[in-house]
Scaffold this active site. Structure first.
Site, PDB file in Angstrom:
ATOM      1  N   GLU A   1     -50.338  71.698  35.364  1.00  0.00           N
ATOM      2  CA  GLU A   1     -51.114  71.823  34.118  1.00  0.00           C
ATOM      3  C   GLU A   1     -50.329  71.419  32.874  1.00  0.00           C
ATOM      4  O   GLU A   1     -50.927  71.060  31.864  1.00  0.00           O
ATOM      5  CB  GLU A   1     -51.618  73.259  33.973  1.00  0.00           C
ATOM      6  CG  GLU A   1     -50.620  74.260  33.371  1.00  0.00           C
ATOM      7  CD  GLU A   1     -49.360  74.481  34.212  1.00  0.00           C
ATOM      8  OE1 GLU A   1     -49.401  74.207  35.431  1.00  0.00           O
ATOM      9  OE2 GLU A   1     -48.339  74.906  33.652  1.00  0.00           O
TER      10      GLU A   1
ATOM     11  N   ASP B   1     -52.172  73.348  39.265  1.00  0.00           N
ATOM     12  CA  ASP B   1     -50.865  73.903  38.917  1.00  0.00           C
ATOM     13  C   ASP B   1     -49.969  72.880  38.210  1.00  0.00           C
ATOM     14  O   ASP B   1     -48.929  73.235  37.663  1.00  0.00           O
ATOM     15  CB  ASP B   1     -50.173  74.439  40.181  1.00  0.00           C
ATOM     16  CG  ASP B   1     -49.015  75.383  39.870  1.00  0.00           C
ATOM     17  OD1 ASP B   1     -48.898  75.808  38.701  1.00  0.00           O
ATOM     18  OD2 ASP B   1     -48.260  75.701  40.803  1.00  0.00           O
TER      19      ASP B   1
ATOM     20  N   LYS C   1     -50.541  79.940  42.622  1.00  0.00           N
ATOM     21  CA  LYS C   1     -49.154  80.050  43.073  1.00  0.00           C
ATOM     22  C   LYS C   1     -49.017  81.238  44.021  1.00  0.00           C
ATOM     23  O   LYS C   1     -49.804  82.178  43.946  1.00  0.00           O
ATOM     24  CB  LYS C   1     -48.234  80.315  41.871  1.00  0.00           C
ATOM     25  CG  LYS C   1     -47.965  79.108  40.989  1.00  0.00           C
ATOM     26  CD  LYS C   1     -47.021  79.485  39.861  1.00  0.00           C
ATOM     27  CE  LYS C   1     -46.792  78.333  38.897  1.00  0.00           C
ATOM     28  NZ  LYS C   1     -46.113  77.171  39.491  1.00  0.00           N
TER      29      LYS C   1
ATOM     30  N   ARG D   1     -48.386  68.783  32.149  1.00  0.00           N
ATOM     31  CA  ARG D   1     -48.604  67.391  31.739  1.00  0.00           C
ATOM     32  C   ARG D   1     -50.008  67.199  31.186  1.00  0.00           C
ATOM     33  O   ARG D   1     -50.233  66.325  30.351  1.00  0.00           O
ATOM     34  CB  ARG D   1     -48.343  66.466  32.934  1.00  0.00           C
ATOM     35  CG  ARG D   1     -49.213  66.795  34.122  1.00  0.00           C
ATOM     36  CD  ARG D   1     -48.621  66.347  35.440  1.00  0.00           C
ATOM     37  NE  ARG D   1     -47.451  67.148  35.833  1.00  0.00           N
ATOM     38  CZ  ARG D   1     -46.674  66.867  36.875  1.00  0.00           C
ATOM     39  NH1 ARG D   1     -46.931  65.822  37.627  1.00  0.00           N
ATOM     40  NH2 ARG D   1     -45.642  67.635  37.154  1.00  0.00           N
TER      41      ARG D   1
HETATM   42  N1  BES Z   1     -44.530  75.821  35.251  1.00  0.00           N
HETATM   43  C1  BES Z   1     -44.422  75.149  36.482  1.00  0.00           C
HETATM   44  C2  BES Z   1     -42.999  74.622  36.745  1.00  0.00           C
HETATM   45  C3  BES Z   1     -41.911  75.643  36.899  1.00  0.00           C
HETATM   46  C4  BES Z   1     -41.477  76.004  38.152  1.00  0.00           C
HETATM   47  C5  BES Z   1     -41.273  76.160  35.804  1.00  0.00           C
HETATM   48  C6  BES Z   1     -40.435  76.919  38.296  1.00  0.00           C
HETATM   49  C7  BES Z   1     -40.259  77.067  35.934  1.00  0.00           C
HETATM   50  C8  BES Z   1     -39.821  77.441  37.175  1.00  0.00           C
HETATM   51  C9  BES Z   1     -45.365  73.956  36.508  1.00  0.00           C
HETATM   52  O1  BES Z   1     -46.548  74.103  35.823  1.00  0.00           O
HETATM   53  C10 BES Z   1     -45.731  73.697  37.934  1.00  0.00           C
HETATM   54  O2  BES Z   1     -46.378  74.515  38.515  1.00  0.00           O
HETATM   55  N2  BES Z   1     -45.301  72.545  38.430  1.00  0.00           N
HETATM   56  C11 BES Z   1     -45.581  72.137  39.743  1.00  0.00           C
HETATM   57  C12 BES Z   1     -45.963  70.674  39.679  1.00  0.00           C
HETATM   58  C13 BES Z   1     -46.565  70.132  40.949  1.00  0.00           C
HETATM   59  C14 BES Z   1     -47.865  70.825  41.281  1.00  0.00           C
HETATM   60  C15 BES Z   1     -46.775  68.652  40.746  1.00  0.00           C
HETATM   61  C16 BES Z   1     -44.346  72.351  40.590  1.00  0.00           C
HETATM   62  O3  BES Z   1     -43.231  72.218  40.093  1.00  0.00           O
HETATM   63  O4  BES Z   1     -44.492  72.706  41.762  1.00  0.00           O
HETATM   64 ZN    ZN Z   2     -46.480  75.445  34.244  1.00  0.00          ZN
HETATM   65 MN    MN Z   3     -48.061  75.023  36.996  1.00  0.00          MN
END
Ligand code: BES
Ligand code: ZN
Ligand code: MN
Length: 489
Positions: free
Chosen positions: A342, A340, A270, A344
């Site tokens: 992760e 990222d 990230k 699911r």
């Molecule tokens: N933990 C994050 C989602 C998240 C984002 C939670 C902002 C709280 C605040 C999750 O693991 C993630 O990184 N999701 C990605 C999914 C994508 C790669 C399909 C996302 O939302 O960008």
């Molecule tokens: Zn996450």
């Molecule tokens: Mn993530």
């Protein structure tokens, strides 16, 4: 910070440092029997000067000359009378806890506001609001600050016995919600999978539910390749926590939570701005733990299994990588197209384990997608569900306890988005319908059992929480889960 039902129904005869008089916005007369003309005059003057109008959360502090005891009074706006709901009650009492702490009084008395809800529901909401509003994360400062948390006495209650029960219920639920909030604030060097599992073991001993921790070795035996895959990049190994509240009932509800104690994104790293926020990526698991504690205390007539899929998502020489294929507990394979995505992946093992345990309903919650923030902001949790009956139960439970949930569609066409050439599914289908595909992927592991996914990425941590004026962890879904367990039992 304790909450009591006052023995007397008359507010002004309750022994307290501060008497709080609730005032509606549309009808400013004080609804108290033994109120002196002086109080009416104080309020009337303030209203004429437009200093106070009874708007929700508005306050006006006064020192009546006639009270020799030194008892102060506070007028508190309740908003329009017909708009008063138990949710608003929660907010009002949460605000009151924060305002009165600053006034440095030891005890507060307030008459129970009336509305189109039962006295019992009002008392529960008042107690919850007070305890949630008073709570703050202590932090790690060298010097801790002194706090003055007054006790609350609720007067004007007609059925003291059932009100006391309702109060006790609210106190339990709010305290467990605060436990969840506390876990959300804890940084990942002080809350990694092993430590969160230890919290669950301690909570189980305290509240009387059983806890099993599947460590790395056990996960390998069970062939939970997905949870192992996500966790393999961290020095802190992953684990699955299995909690059981046994009511000897015919039906079993499974609650499953995402517990990524830190989500760096892994090899698909990230950006560093606000990455610190990803310490709260375990709040799905946190909500399941808080709910299990409150469920064990309030004893619904349904068995409840709580599962927490715990891992830390890190980039390293041993981390899982884009292109890797992992195999979940139910045998299905997942192509990792983005490390990222992760949540699911870890949930695929946890949800298939819930199905393996023959749960009748599976309700899973996770801070799963940034996309849910794009759709709903911080105002509602996103729902992806396949079973209308269960979906309605969860929606209603949320509505009852003031946690907003909004259901998204699951059209079969979305399935095409997560097809993989090399595995049964891919974990990261891309931007389109991101919250929906996230939920649908997890649903692939529910083995056809009625399944609800709740994306709390926007509601688990807000800029201005439901009851707290400061930003931070809300403990969302604790109340909904407790309500759901009682509702379906
Ligand atoms: N933990 C994050 C989602 C998240 C984002 C939670 C902002 C709280 C605040 C999750 O693991 C993630 O990184 N999701 C990605 C999914 C994508 C790669 C399909 C996302 O939302 O960008
Ligand atoms: Zn996450
Ligand atoms: Mn993530």
């Amino acid at each position: 910070m304790k909450v009591h039902i006052a023995k007397t129904t008359d507010l002004l005869s309750v022994q307290s440092d501060l008497a709080v008089i609730g005032v509606y916005e549309d009808d400013n007369t004080i609804r108290l029997e033994h109120i002196s003309d002086e109080y009416q005059r104080l309020l009337h003057d303030a209203i004429t000067r437009k200093e106070f109008e009874g708007k929700m959360l508005q306050t006006l502090s006064a020192l009546p000359a006639s009270r020799s005891s030194g008892q102060r009074i506070l007028f508190l706006g309740l908003g329009p009378e017909n708009a008063l709901t138990t949710d608003r009650m929660r907010k009002i009492f949460g605000h009151l806890a924060q305002v009165t702490e600053k006034m440095k009084v030891r005890s507060v008395a307030m008459g129970l506001p009336r509305g189109s809800f039962s006295e019992e529901d009002a008392v529960t909401a008042a107690a919850e609001g007070w305890i949630l509003g008073a709570w703050q994360f202590e932090g790690y400062h060298q010097e801790s600050k002194d706090r003055y948390l007054p006790d609350l006495h609720i007067s004007g209650v007609n059925r003291p016995e059932s009100a006391q029960q309702a109060l006790d219920f609210g106190v339990v639920v709010a305290n467990q919600q605060n436990l969840t909030r506390e876990l959300g604030y804890r940084p990942s060097n002080m809350l990694y999978p092993e430590l969160l599992a230890e919290e669950a073991v301690r909570a189980g001993n305290r509240h009387g539910f059983s806890v099993e921790v599947f460590d790395e070795k056990k996960l390998r035996e069970l062939e939970m390749g997905a949870l192992l895959g996500v966790g393999q990049g961290s020095i802190h190994p992953p684990c699955l926590v299995v909690m059981r509240y046994d009511a000897h009932a015919a039906k079993t509800l499974a609650l499953v939570g995402k517990g990524i104690t830190f989500d760096s994104g892994g090899i698909s790293l990230k950006p560093s701005a606000a990455m610190d926020e990803m310490k709260y990526d375990m709040l799905g698991a946190g909500a399941v733990l808080g709910a299990m504690c409150a469920i064990a205390e309030t004893k619904p007539r349904v068995n409840v299994i709580g599962l927490m899929a715990l891992a830390q998502n890190m980039p390293s020489g041993s981390a899982y990588k884009p292109g890797d294929v992992v195999r979940a507990f139910n045998g299905k394979t997942i192509e990792i197209t983005n490390t990222d995505a992760e949540g699911r992946v870890v949930l695929s093992d946890a949800v298939s384990y819930a199905a393996h345990l023959n749960a009748d309903w599976i309700v899973e919650t996770s801070t799963l997608t940034g996309a849910v923030l794009v759709v709903l902001g911080h105002e509602a949790t996103g729902m992806v569900a396949d079973d209308d009956g269960l979906a309605h139960q969860v929606l209603q439970a949320g509505e009852t306890v003031g946690e907003r949930i909004w259901r998204l569609p699951i059209y079969p066409e979305y399935k095409d988005l997560y097809k993989s050439k090399v595995a049964d599914i891919k974990n990261s289908p891309g931007r389109d319908a991101g919250t929906i595909t996230g939920g649908m992927i997890i649903r692939e592991f529910a083995g056809g059992i009625p399944f609800v996914h709740l994306d709390i990425a926007g509601t688990a941590w807000t800029k201005e929480g439901p009851t707290n004026a400061v930003d931070g962890a809300t403990g969302v879904m604790v109340r909904t889960f407790v309500e759901l367990a009682h509702k379906i039992s």
